[in-house]
Enzyme design. Structure first.
Site, PDB file in Angstrom:
ATOM      1  N   GLU A 101       0.824  -1.213   0.000  1.00 20.68           N
ATOM      2  CA  GLU A 101       0.000   0.000   0.000  1.00 20.68           C
ATOM      3  C   GLU A 101       0.859   1.265   0.000  1.00 20.68           C
ATOM      4  O   GLU A 101       0.531   2.243  -0.647  1.00 20.68           O
ATOM      5  CB  GLU A 101      -0.956  -0.002   1.206  1.00 20.68           C
ATOM      6  CG  GLU A 101      -2.047  -1.051   1.112  1.00 20.68           C
ATOM      7  CD  GLU A 101      -2.967  -0.858  -0.089  1.00 20.68           C
ATOM      8  OE1 GLU A 101      -3.053   0.263  -0.627  1.00 20.68           O
ATOM      9  OE2 GLU A 101      -3.594  -1.850  -0.505  1.00 20.68           O
TER      10      GLU A 101
ATOM     11  N   THR B 258       2.097   5.712  -7.240  1.00 21.65           N
ATOM     12  CA  THR B 258       2.923   4.955  -8.187  1.00 21.65           C
ATOM     13  C   THR B 258       2.063   3.888  -8.864  1.00 21.65           C
ATOM     14  O   THR B 258       1.214   3.274  -8.224  1.00 21.65           O
ATOM     15  CB  THR B 258       4.107   4.293  -7.450  1.00 21.65           C
ATOM     16  OG1 THR B 258       4.772   5.301  -6.688  1.00 21.65           O
ATOM     17  CG2 THR B 258       5.101   3.696  -8.414  1.00 21.65           C
TER      18      THR B 258
ATOM     19  N   LEU C 262      11.520   4.644  -7.266  1.00 17.69           N
ATOM     20  CA  LEU C 262      10.074   4.727  -6.985  1.00 17.69           C
ATOM     21  C   LEU C 262       9.651   6.152  -6.644  1.00 17.69           C
ATOM     22  O   LEU C 262       8.484   6.497  -6.765  1.00 17.69           O
ATOM     23  CB  LEU C 262       9.705   3.838  -5.789  1.00 17.69           C
ATOM     24  CG  LEU C 262       9.291   2.397  -6.051  1.00 17.69           C
ATOM     25  CD1 LEU C 262       8.933   1.714  -4.745  1.00 17.69           C
ATOM     26  CD2 LEU C 262       8.112   2.310  -6.998  1.00 17.69           C
TER      27      LEU C 262
ATOM     28  N   TYR D 147      -5.763   6.057   5.275  1.00 16.99           N
ATOM     29  CA  TYR D 147      -5.848   5.141   4.134  1.00 16.99           C
ATOM     30  C   TYR D 147      -5.093   3.834   4.408  1.00 16.99           C
ATOM     31  O   TYR D 147      -5.638   2.739   4.279  1.00 16.99           O
ATOM     32  CB  TYR D 147      -5.297   5.820   2.862  1.00 16.99           C
ATOM     33  CG  TYR D 147      -5.147   4.823   1.758  1.00 16.99           C
ATOM     34  CD1 TYR D 147      -6.237   4.482   0.973  1.00 16.99           C
ATOM     35  CD2 TYR D 147      -3.943   4.155   1.550  1.00 16.99           C
ATOM     36  CE1 TYR D 147      -6.137   3.509  -0.003  1.00 16.99           C
ATOM     37  CE2 TYR D 147      -3.824   3.176   0.585  1.00 16.99           C
ATOM     38  CZ  TYR D 147      -4.913   2.864  -0.190  1.00 16.99           C
ATOM     39  OH  TYR D 147      -4.818   1.887  -1.139  1.00 16.99           O
TER      40      TYR D 147
ATOM     41  N   ASP E   3      -8.839   6.378  -1.688  1.00 15.23           N
ATOM     42  CA  ASP E   3      -7.662   6.836  -2.432  1.00 15.23           C
ATOM     43  C   ASP E   3      -8.167   7.506  -3.722  1.00 15.23           C
ATOM     44  O   ASP E   3      -9.362   7.781  -3.842  1.00 15.23           O
ATOM     45  CB  ASP E   3      -6.705   5.663  -2.731  1.00 15.23           C
ATOM     46  CG  ASP E   3      -7.289   4.695  -3.741  1.00 15.23           C
ATOM     47  OD1 ASP E   3      -8.512   4.768  -4.026  1.00 15.23           O
ATOM     48  OD2 ASP E   3      -6.536   3.871  -4.286  1.00 15.23           O
TER      49      ASP E   3
END
Ligand code: SF4
Length: 343
Positions: A34, A40, A77, A117, A135
């Site tokens: 997550e 990403t 990332l 989240y 999200d």
């Protein structure tokens, strides 16, 4: 609501993509996935997720790793702050909870880097709890389903989205339900040209009924990214195979705790002196790099400096170019080294 929920779950069972984190109920692995998935794309995350869990298969393994090793697994990332917070959060799990991610929602939410989240994703997927998640994908689906026409990011919108998500997650298989909402947003209820004709919840969708799918959700009000001009100095010492490059680890938010090329908003000379280095500085830049961050657009003039000298410390070190492989460096640093050294 029950029927809509049932349709969505039925569709998810038949159509969900086979993603590696969907084969586990391990709260730690779900946490990693997550955090990586925030901002990403799924395709990008998959190899990173696999490598990360191979190297750090348990909370204890990650907690014991040093920051450089963790960041090097994150290199590419972006948003490195996420990695540092994950590391800090997992260390707390090991220190406070014997390496077991807490089942209690309040305890989970109190961990560094675990917001509403992430806590909801771990709670619902790993522990089967009726905890909501919102999200970007869920926002789009819910805004269309319920015809929420206030801008994304406005506090009234956020409150409403979380209320709807909390109402909907109640019932059987809350983890799958949350994933189904995200999957619907990723594959059917897409930002452009959603496939409403194939949508399992089209019958209940208010935007579809009122022909407002294209205008919902209402985009957030954005500020233009600030332009920032910087000078970066790629300072080397030695020649040929012995050549080393000096990097610094500052508290600059640009680097998020990674090793980077000395940079300054002033002149190139200031970048060197702020980094505590002396060197033979080139008079002209050897190139320029454009780099866009969330709130800033950077224009970086790249200088070369040779015969660089300084004292190595926790925040200033020399690296051979080959030695950079195992070190956490940002994409911007890679670009700067490529321009200056062709590396
Ligand atoms: S009907 Fe269309 S707009 Fe509504 S939820 Fe389904 S895909 Fe999204």
């Amino acid at each position: 609501m029950d029927l809509v929920r049932k349709n969505l779950l039925g569709w998810y069972d038949a159509a969900a993509r086979d993603l590696p984190w969907r084969h586990t109920r391990d709260p730690y692995a779900i946490w990693v996935s997550e955090v990586m998935l925030q901002q990403t794309r799924v395709e990008t995350v998959i190899p990173y997720y696999r490598r990360f869990l191979e190297s750090f298969p348990t909370p204890r393994a990650l907690a014991e790793a040093d920051e450089d090793a963790v960041l090097s697994h994150w290199s590419g990332l972006g948003y490195y702050r996420r990695a540092r917070l994950l590391h800090a959060g997992v260390r707390e799990v090991v220190d406070q909870y014997g390496g077991r991610v807490p089942e209690d929602a309040k305890a989970r939410r109190a961990l560094p880097g675990v917001g509403r989240y992430t806590a909801g994703a771990i709670g619902s997927i790993a522990f089967d709890k009726e905890e909501p998640i919102v999200d970007g994908n869920v926002t789009r689906v819910l805004a269309r389903l319920f015809r929420i026409d206030t801008p994304v990011g406005a506090s009234a919108t956020t409150t409403r989205l979380w209320e709807e998500a909390a109402r909907w997650v109640r019932g059987e298989r809350p983890g799958d339900f949350n994933q189904a909402l995200m999957e619907l947003g990723a594959t059917i209820c897409t930002p452009k040209q959603p496939r409403c004709a194939s949508c399992p919840v089209a019958d209940a969708c208010l935007a579809y009924a009122s022909d407002e799918v294209d205008v919902l959700p209402v985009p957030r009000v954005r500020r233009a990214p600030k332009q920032v001009k910087l000078a970066a100095v790629v300072a080397t010492q030695g020649r040929g195979a012995d050549r080393k490059v000096w990097l610094v680890k500052g508290d600059q938010p640009l680097f998020g705790g990674l090793w980077g090329v000395p940079m300054s908003e002033g002149k190139a000379r200031s970048a060197l002196s702020e980094a505590g280095l002396r060197a033979k500085l080139g008079t002209e830049p050897v190139g320029q790099v454009e780099h866009v961050l969330t709130h800033r657009r950077l224009r970086v003039e790249v200088y070369r400096a040779s015969a660089a000298r300084g004292e190595e410390s926790a925040v200033r070190r020399r690296f051979t170019l080959d030695g950079l492989e195992g070190v956490g460096i940002s994409t911007l640093t890679r670009k700067l080294l490529a321009v200056a050294l062709g590396h």
